[in-house]
Design a protein around this motif. Structure first.
Motif, short mmCIF file in Angstrom:
data_model
loop_
_atom_site.label_atom_id
_atom_site.label_comp_id
_atom_site.label_asym_id
_atom_site.label_seq_id
_atom_site.Cartn_x
_atom_site.Cartn_y
_atom_site.Cartn_z
N GLY A 1 0.77 -1.13 -0.02
CA GLY A 1 0.11 -0.47 0.30
C GLY A 1 0.89 1.49 -0.27
O GLY A 1 -0.14 2.31 0.39
N VAL A 2 1.92 1.29 -0.15
CA VAL A 2 3.38 2.39 -0.34
C VAL A 2 2.84 2.78 -1.49
O VAL A 2 3.72 1.81 -2.52
N LEU A 3 2.67 4.44 -1.94
CA LEU A 3 2.67 5.00 -3.47
C LEU A 3 4.25 5.43 -3.10
O LEU A 3 4.98 6.34 -2.11
N ILE A 4 4.87 4.89 -3.86
CA ILE A 4 7.09 5.69 -4.40
C ILE A 4 6.78 6.55 -5.17
O ILE A 4 6.38 6.63 -6.30
N LEU A 5 7.55 7.97 -5.07
CA LEU A 5 8.17 9.26 -5.61
C LEU A 5 8.90 9.85 -6.14
O LEU A 5 9.37 9.81 -4.88
N GLY A 6 9.48 9.55 -7.03
CA GLY A 6 10.66 10.49 -7.26
C GLY A 6 10.12 11.33 -7.14
O GLY A 6 9.88 11.94 -8.40
N SER A 7 10.57 12.93 -7.13
CA SER A 7 10.65 13.85 -7.36
C SER A 7 12.06 14.43 -7.74
O SER A 7 12.60 14.96 -6.88
N GLY A 8 12.44 15.45 -8.64
CA GLY A 8 13.54 16.70 -9.55
C GLY A 8 13.17 17.07 -11.04
O GLY A 8 11.65 17.03 -10.98
N ASN A 9 14.12 16.68 -11.58
CA ASN A 9 14.05 16.80 -12.93
C ASN A 9 14.61 15.92 -13.78
O ASN A 9 16.08 16.44 -14.10
N ILE A 10 14.36 16.20 -14.67
CA ILE A 10 15.08 15.30 -15.86
C ILE A 10 16.21 16.25 -16.22
O ILE A 10 17.44 15.73 -17.08
N VAL A 11 15.31 17.18 -16.92
CA VAL A 11 16.33 18.40 -17.41
C VAL A 11 16.64 19.26 -16.51
O VAL A 11 15.21 19.59 -15.61
N HIS A 12 17.38 19.77 -16.16
CA HIS A 12 17.58 21.38 -14.80
C HIS A 12 19.05 21.61 -14.93
O HIS A 12 20.12 21.19 -14.24
N ASN A 13 18.80 22.65 -15.77
CA ASN A 13 20.05 23.51 -15.73
C ASN A 13 19.87 25.03 -14.70
O ASN A 13 19.18 25.44 -15.35
N LEU A 14 20.26 25.22 -13.93
CA LEU A 14 19.46 26.92 -13.35
C LEU A 14 20.41 28.18 -13.93
O LEU A 14 19.41 28.16 -15.01
N ARG A 15 20.86 27.23 -14.57
CA ARG A 15 21.73 28.82 -14.65
C ARG A 15 21.81 28.95 -16.48
O ARG A 15 21.55 30.33 -16.70
#
Length: 295
Positions: free
Chosen positions: A189-203
């Motif tokens: 009953g556990v929902l697993i969630l990855g949280s990020g960004n595949i493309v992430h270039n803040l500069r």
């Protein structure tokens, strides 16, 4: 201990009292009945301001939450967030995790937001049992990679939530292998969630944000499409060696912190499971909001 000290040291902490409590919970956690298999999510969380926004991305998250509840409400949510990087692997065992405002320069309204979901120390014990090298901690709460997303998916904040840290000192292939050890949670009953960004270039993105220019760079779109194809093929090895995508790889992933959560989510996909890309957008220069569901 202050959180800053925790982030600097991240040594094994004297945690006898917490471990005693966790051992008391073990019988309860082990008795969880098996459930229908829960889905796995990867969410491209983007700017913290999405917590306040009503846009196609946040509307997608809200619908996703309704769909999950209608099929089977989770007993708990385990989040692997790009914003909890450690030396060693840690599992948060808080009964009442705090809402962490780990950012600056945003409106006071964002700092005033709270996500008062309970923790899940019982489920955390199951994770600690499955990952013998992991350590419990109550020195972390819910960072913005977690609560800005769950605010839309489960706005009632009534489902227990806890986090698993990313050992940033391990090779990138390590994370997919660790994720596979969490597969059993999906049938509890556990929902697993990855949280990020595949493309992430803040500069490369900040000038676009400053000018309110949502147009993406060509290299960001190219890499996002390359990653989509590899995700659909379940090609974890290629994704781990993203530099092989060409010049767009290092530009899109200048550091792997926001990329690694995607590997956790994809590694949990079984061979016969569908992968649905429920939101696809590359914007503001170098930011991919790609969000997918496994199962």
């Amino acid at each position: 201990m202050h959180r800053t000290d925790f982030l600097k040291a991240l040594a094994v902490l004297p945690f006898a009292s917490a471990m005693n409590s966790l051992q008391d919970l073990h019988k309860t956690a082990s008795s969880f009945q098996k459930t229908a298999k829960m889905p796995v999510l990867f969410v491209g969380h983007g700017s913290p301001m999405n917590a306040l926004a009503d846009n196609p991305f946040t509307q997608t998250l809200r619908q996703l939450g309704r769909d999950i509840r209608n099929v089977q409400p989770p007993r708990a949510v385990l989040v692997v967030s790009a914003h909890w990087l450690t030396r060693g692997t840690f599992v948060a065992v808080n009964e009442r995790p705090e809402t962490i405002h780990d950012f600056g320069g945003f409106p006071q309204e964002l700092f005033d937001m709270q996500y008062p979901a309970p923790g899940a120390p019982d489920v955390a014990q199951e994770v600690l049992a499955a990952l013998p090298d992991a350590h419990p901690t109550d020195e972390w709460g819910l960072d913005h990679g977690t609560w800005t997303v769950l605010h839309h998916i489960f706005p009632e904040a009534d489902i227990p939530v806890f986090q698993l840290s990313i050992d940033y000192h391990k090779p990138i292939t390590y994370h997919a292998e660790l994720a596979k050890q969490l597969q059993f949670l999906r049938r509890r009953g556990v929902l697993i969630l990855g949280s990020g960004n595949i493309v992430h270039n803040l500069r490369q993105s900040i000038p676009s944000f400053m000018q309110d220019d949502p147009r993406p760079h060509a290299w960001a779109v190219e890499f996002d499409e390359w990653a989509k194809a590899k995700i659909n093929q379940r090609d974890l090895l290629a994704l781990a060696h993203y530099q092989q995508a060409g010049a767009s790889g290092p530009l899109s992933v200048p550091t792997p912190d926001h990329y690694i959560p995607m590997l956790y989510s994809l590694a949990l996909a079984e061979a016969d499971e569908a992968i649905r890309h429920v939101f696809e957008e590359v914007s503001f220069g170098g930011m991919s909001m790609r969000t997918f569901v496994v199962g």
